[in-house]
Design a protein around this motif. Structure first.
Motif, short mmCIF file in Angstrom:
data_model
loop_
_atom_site.label_atom_id
_atom_site.label_comp_id
_atom_site.label_asym_id
_atom_site.label_seq_id
_atom_site.Cartn_x
_atom_site.Cartn_y
_atom_site.Cartn_z
N GLU A 84 0.83 -1.21 0.00
CA GLU A 84 0.00 0.00 0.00
C GLU A 84 0.87 1.26 0.00
OE1 GLU A 84 -3.37 1.90 -0.60
OE2 GLU A 84 -3.25 -0.28 -0.42
N LYS A 85 1.93 1.27 0.79
CA LYS A 85 2.81 2.44 0.85
C LYS A 85 3.55 2.67 -0.47
CE LYS A 85 3.86 2.14 5.76
NZ LYS A 85 4.90 1.79 6.74
N ASN A 86 3.86 1.61 -1.18
CA ASN A 86 4.67 1.71 -2.40
C ASN A 86 3.87 1.41 -3.65
OD1 ASN A 86 7.33 2.21 -1.15
ND2 ASN A 86 6.92 0.23 -0.20
N LYS A 87 2.59 1.75 -3.61
CA LYS A 87 1.69 1.46 -4.73
C LYS A 87 2.14 2.16 -6.01
CE LYS A 87 -3.03 0.24 -4.89
NZ LYS A 87 -4.24 0.20 -4.14
N LYS A 88 2.77 3.31 -5.87
CA LYS A 88 3.18 4.08 -7.06
C LYS A 88 4.25 3.36 -7.87
CE LYS A 88 6.38 6.76 -4.28
NZ LYS A 88 6.66 8.02 -3.68
N TYR A 89 4.97 2.40 -7.25
CA TYR A 89 6.02 1.67 -7.96
C TYR A 89 5.52 0.38 -8.59
CZ TYR A 89 8.96 4.80 -5.24
OH TYR A 89 9.53 5.89 -4.69
N GLU A 92 1.08 -2.18 -13.41
CA GLU A 92 -0.11 -2.97 -13.70
C GLU A 92 -0.12 -3.35 -15.16
OE1 GLU A 92 -2.30 -4.16 -11.61
OE2 GLU A 92 -1.48 -3.16 -9.86
#
Length: 174
Positions: A84-89, A92
């Motif tokens: 959740e904290k590193n979702k930007k990395y 998809e």
């Protein structure tokens, strides 16, 4: 006692009844008994030393079991919060093809950075050569920094040796 040798029945993988071999069993018991008395740092001492080691081993096993239970209880929650904290990395869709593409991108990006690193290496080497030519003008501070840097390199080397030997401090020739 039964003596089990891994790979002894490699032709027949099914478990089968083994007949006891008294001479092998006796030899295995003697070796096992001798090894239980052996401490690599002290040599053969006695049962009290081996009992202390067995006690330490039991304590270590208990701590390992406790750590395993903790990881089993809290591992999923930690993984979820980390994602959740590193979702930007996260890319998809997370497919094998995408992972292979990213690994190729990383490889070729690193490969493309080699010329810049090569130039930086030669530039730093030229600076060291210049310092060596003008060593008479060298200040004590610069010599101290260089000595500390050398000491740090040696310390990291020693730490790597300890890690390479399985975090043991015995068996070093000093």
């Amino acid at each position: 006692g039964w003596l089990y040798l891994p790979g002894a029945c490699h032709r027949n993988r099914k478990h089968r009844a083994r007949t006891p071999n008294p001479s092998r069993a006796a030899a295995a018991a003697v070796v096992s008994d001798r090894l239980s008395l052996f401490d690599p740092s002290q040599g053969f001492r006695g049962r009290s030393r081996s009992m202390a080691l067995a006690s330490r081993l039991a304590q270590l096993q208990a701590k390992a079991c406790e750590a395993t239970r903790f990881a089993a209880r809290h591992g999923c929650a930690y993984q979820r919060s980390l994602v959740e904290k590193n979702k930007k990395y996260i890319v998809e869709p997370p497919t094998i093809e995408k992972c292979q593409e990213l690994s190729k991108q990383l490889f070729y990006t690193r490969l493309a950075s080699l010329p810049g690193r090569y130039e930086a290496f030669w530039k730093e080497l030229d600076q060291v050569k210049q310092l060596w030519k003008n060593r008479n003008d060298l200040k004590v501070e610069h010599a101290g920094v260089a000595a500390l840097f050398g000491l740090e390199l040696y310390a990291w080397f020693c730490a790597g040796e300890v890690v390479g030997r399985g975090f043991t401090l015995t068996g070093y020739h000093v």
